[in-house]
Design an enzyme around this catalytic site. Structure first.
Site, PDB file in Angstrom:
ATOM      1  N   THR A   8     -28.631 -15.287  92.011  1.00 38.66           N
ATOM      2  CA  THR A   8     -28.224 -14.344  93.050  1.00 38.66           C
ATOM      3  C   THR A   8     -29.338 -14.169  94.076  1.00 38.66           C
ATOM      4  O   THR A   8     -30.513 -14.355  93.765  1.00 38.66           O
ATOM      5  CB  THR A   8     -27.804 -12.979  92.449  1.00 38.66           C
ATOM      6  OG1 THR A   8     -27.135 -12.218  93.463  1.00 38.66           O
ATOM      7  CG2 THR A   8     -28.972 -12.180  91.889  1.00 38.66           C
ATOM      8  N   THR A   9     -28.939 -13.813  95.294  1.00 39.58           N
ATOM      9  CA  THR A   9     -29.890 -13.629  96.392  1.00 39.58           C
ATOM     10  C   THR A   9     -30.287 -12.155  96.467  1.00 39.58           C
ATOM     11  O   THR A   9     -29.445 -11.310  96.817  1.00 39.58           O
ATOM     12  CB  THR A   9     -29.219 -14.019  97.742  1.00 39.58           C
ATOM     13  OG1 THR A   9     -28.385 -15.165  97.539  1.00 39.58           O
ATOM     14  CG2 THR A   9     -30.255 -14.273  98.815  1.00 39.58           C
ATOM     15  N   GLU A  23     -25.340 -31.080 100.270  1.00 39.12           N
ATOM     16  CA  GLU A  23     -23.981 -30.511 100.229  1.00 39.12           C
ATOM     17  C   GLU A  23     -23.244 -30.950 101.503  1.00 39.12           C
ATOM     18  O   GLU A  23     -22.024 -31.036 101.535  1.00 39.12           O
ATOM     19  CB  GLU A  23     -24.063 -28.975 100.126  1.00 39.12           C
ATOM     20  CG  GLU A  23     -22.774 -28.344  99.647  1.00 39.12           C
ATOM     21  CD  GLU A  23     -22.885 -26.842  99.442  1.00 39.12           C
ATOM     22  OE1 GLU A  23     -23.951 -26.260  99.708  1.00 39.12           O
ATOM     23  OE2 GLU A  23     -21.877 -26.243  99.028  1.00 39.12           O
ATOM     24  N   ASP A  58     -20.123 -23.175  90.352  1.00 37.29           N
ATOM     25  CA  ASP A  58     -20.563 -22.715  91.671  1.00 37.29           C
ATOM     26  C   ASP A  58     -20.103 -21.267  91.893  1.00 37.29           C
ATOM     27  O   ASP A  58     -20.905 -20.349  91.856  1.00 37.29           O
ATOM     28  CB  ASP A  58     -20.028 -23.633  92.785  1.00 37.29           C
ATOM     29  CG  ASP A  58     -20.966 -23.697  93.987  1.00 37.29           C
ATOM     30  OD1 ASP A  58     -22.097 -23.176  93.887  1.00 37.29           O
ATOM     31  OD2 ASP A  58     -20.578 -24.270  95.024  1.00 37.29           O
TER      32      ASP A  58
HETATM   33  C1  LIG Z   1     -19.838 -23.265  98.232  1.00 37.18           C
HETATM   34  N1  LIG Z   1     -21.158 -23.777  98.075  1.00 37.18           N
HETATM   35  C2  LIG Z   1     -22.307 -23.062  98.303  1.00 37.18           C
HETATM   36  N2  LIG Z   1     -23.300 -23.650  99.005  1.00 37.18           N
HETATM   37  C3  LIG Z   1     -24.421 -22.986  99.311  1.00 37.18           C
HETATM   38  N3  LIG Z   1     -24.646 -21.715  98.971  1.00 37.18           N
HETATM   39  C4  LIG Z   1     -23.698 -21.088  98.275  1.00 37.18           C
HETATM   40  C5  LIG Z   1     -22.499 -21.725  97.887  1.00 37.18           C
HETATM   41  N4  LIG Z   1     -21.770 -20.851  97.180  1.00 37.18           N
HETATM   42  C6  LIG Z   1     -22.504 -19.700  97.125  1.00 37.18           C
HETATM   43  N5  LIG Z   1     -23.648 -19.829  97.820  1.00 37.18           N
HETATM   44  C7  LIG Z   1     -24.705 -18.821  98.062  1.00 37.18           C
HETATM   45  O1  LIG Z   1     -24.523 -17.733  97.158  1.00 37.18           O
HETATM   46  C8  LIG Z   1     -24.306 -16.509  97.874  1.00 37.18           C
HETATM   47  C9  LIG Z   1     -23.366 -15.611  97.109  1.00 37.18           C
HETATM   48  O2  LIG Z   1     -23.976 -15.160  95.917  1.00 37.18           O
HETATM   49  P1  LIG Z   1     -25.189 -14.101  95.883  1.00 37.18           P
HETATM   50  O3  LIG Z   1     -24.988 -13.145  97.038  1.00 37.18           O
HETATM   51  O4  LIG Z   1     -26.455 -14.903  96.017  1.00 37.18           O
HETATM   52  O5  LIG Z   1     -25.046 -13.451  94.556  1.00 37.18           O
HETATM   53  C10 LIG Z   1     -23.760 -16.971  99.232  1.00 37.18           C
HETATM   54  O6  LIG Z   1     -23.966 -15.995 100.222  1.00 37.18           O
HETATM   55  C11 LIG Z   1     -24.558 -18.244  99.474  1.00 37.18           C
HETATM   56  O7  LIG Z   1     -25.850 -17.933  99.973  1.00 37.18           O
HETATM   57 ZN   LIG Z   2     -24.002 -23.285  94.858  1.00 38.01          ZN
END
Ligand SMILES: CNc1ncnc2c1ncn2[C@@H]1O[C@H](COP(=O)(O)O)[C@@H](O)[C@H]1O
Ligand SMILES: [Zn+2]
Length: 379
Positions: free
Chosen positions: A107-108, A236, A311
């Site tokens: 998570t961010t 990606e 993902d």
């Molecule tokens: C579809 N493929 C993907 N490619 C890149 N980044 C992705 C993603 N899917 C998710 N995130 C990353 O995870 C965040 C949401 O979770 P958290 O707020 O961190 O918990 C998204 O805002 C993005 O930065």
């Molecule tokens: Zn991802």
């Protein structure tokens, strides 16, 4: 590879076997029902128009751009500490329910002045969420190299605990590609500080067409110097220069790897870098002509280290069992292949050797049970 003839049986098998999830984003795994409930509440408060949001949440088949628009919405819906704790608890319980025995949840950490939130307080809310898990037995704290859980597995005398599903949870802190060098460094420092709470690594993610690799490099290098493993969303989208720079960095794992050329694969092969494969995510966002052209098959046939992951279970309406089933059905893998594929992932987890040992034992116990019930299994 021989195709499994009984698909229903394979589906059940993929649900029942122990599994390891190494690439799941917390906010991408929120239950739809929770999102709708949160949206309704914010609608009542006049912060958003519920009807508009409902349509977005319920939509299937999103492009990569739409996914990132949706993440912005998720972040509006899940901004306060209480909600972060709630979704963490639910996500862990959902993974445990489908026999995920080790979860590396990423998570961010976010600053949000209006909510009095700092990256540190955000992470505290995540930890509180882990603490509040009660329908399963979650083990997440890592104290002096020893794994602790609230009800240690684990404890043979505790009957309630013995009946609950067990799941080891470790955390990765993500750097969002929209962030500055300083913000990325703040996340790495926080991760180092939170190692005792089960933070085991750093991830670079976010919209792949946003940001420059060099912005994050100082923080990622620092993580590496401090012995904190790093996984990168790599390739990606097509971006030759960045893919090369990422591979030269020698990350501990890479996610997706959809747009690597032959020379990039050669490098990845030489370093045996494990790849986190997210089939449904790639299918939905990359507009692959068919899942049959996914690079999973080449990697699998070449025996390259790989792990199947989700993902974003919420965003893509999937589950790890479903990803296993998709792989088995598409590429003709059998039950043993699937169990082996899951067990292979033990070697790629970022947790310490004690945890790896414990997960190995879970897989062995599963195999022992099978051998007892179906003596032909061993042959
Ligand atoms: C579809 N493929 C993907 N490619 C890149 N980044 C992705 C993603 N899917 C998710 N995130 C990353 O995870 C965040 C949401 O979770 P958290 O707020 O961190 O918990 C998204 O805002 C993005 O930065
Ligand atoms: Zn991802």
């Amino acid at each position: 590879m021989e195709k499994c003839t009984n698909l229903a049986e394979m589906k059940e098998w993929c649900r029942a076997i122990p599994k390891i999830e190494l690439h799941a984003h917390l906010n991408g795994c929120i239950r739809d029902s929770t999102l709708l409930e949160l949206a309704k509440l914010l609608g009542e408060k006049g912060v958003i128009i519920f009807a508009d949001v409902e349509h977005v949440i319920r939509k299937c088949g999103r492009s990569l751009t739409e996914c990132f628009q949706l993440f912005d919405l998720f972040h509006i819906l899940a901004t306060d500490h209480e909600t972060i704790s709630r979704i963490t608890k639910e996500v862990v319980e959902d993974f445990a329910a489908e026999e995920v025995v080790y979860l590396e949840l990423r998570t961010t950490p976010k600053n949000n002045e209006a909510k009095g939130m700092t990256k540190r307080s955000y992470m505290k809310a995540v930890i509180n969420g882990l603490r509040s898990v009660d329908t399963v037995d979650a083990s997440f704290i890592n104290l002096n190299g020893k794994t602790e859980s609230f009800c240690e597995p684990m404890q043979k005398s505790c009957t309630t605990c013995m009946e609950k599903k067990k799941i080891y949870v470790r955390l990765l802190l993500s750097i969002d590609r929209r962030e500055t060098t300083a913000a990325a460094m703040e996340t790495v420092c926080l991760a180092l500080e939170m190692r005792e709470f089960g933070v085991v690594g750093i991830d670079l993610s976010g919209n792949p067409v946003v940001g420059e690799w060099n912005t994050f490099l100082p923080a990622l290098k620092y993580a590496k110097e401090q012995g904190l493993p790093v996984t990168l969303h790599c390739g990606e989208v097509s971006n030759k220069m960045e893919i090369q720079a990422m591979l030269n960095f020698s990350p501990d794992r890479i996610g997706h790897a959809c747009f690597l050329d032959e020379d990039d694969w050669e490098k990845a092969r030489l370093s045996q870098i494990p790849v986190e494969i997210c089939l449904t995510s790639n299918l939905r966002t990359q507009r692959l002509s068919s899942i049959h052209v996914h690079h999973f098959a080449n990697l699998y046939n070449a025996n390259h280290p790989l792990v199947l992951c989700t993902d974003d279970t919420g965003l893509f309406s999937t589950s790890l069992s479903n990803e296993y089933y998709l792989a088995a059905e598409t590429f003709g893998l059998d039950k043993k292949d699937m169990l082996q594929l899951g067990a292979n992932a033990i070697e790629f987890v970022f947790a310490d050797s004690e945890v790896k040992k414990a997960i190995r034992e879970i897989f062995r116990a599963f195999e022992r049970r099978l051998a007892d019930e179906f003596p032909s299994w061993k042959s």
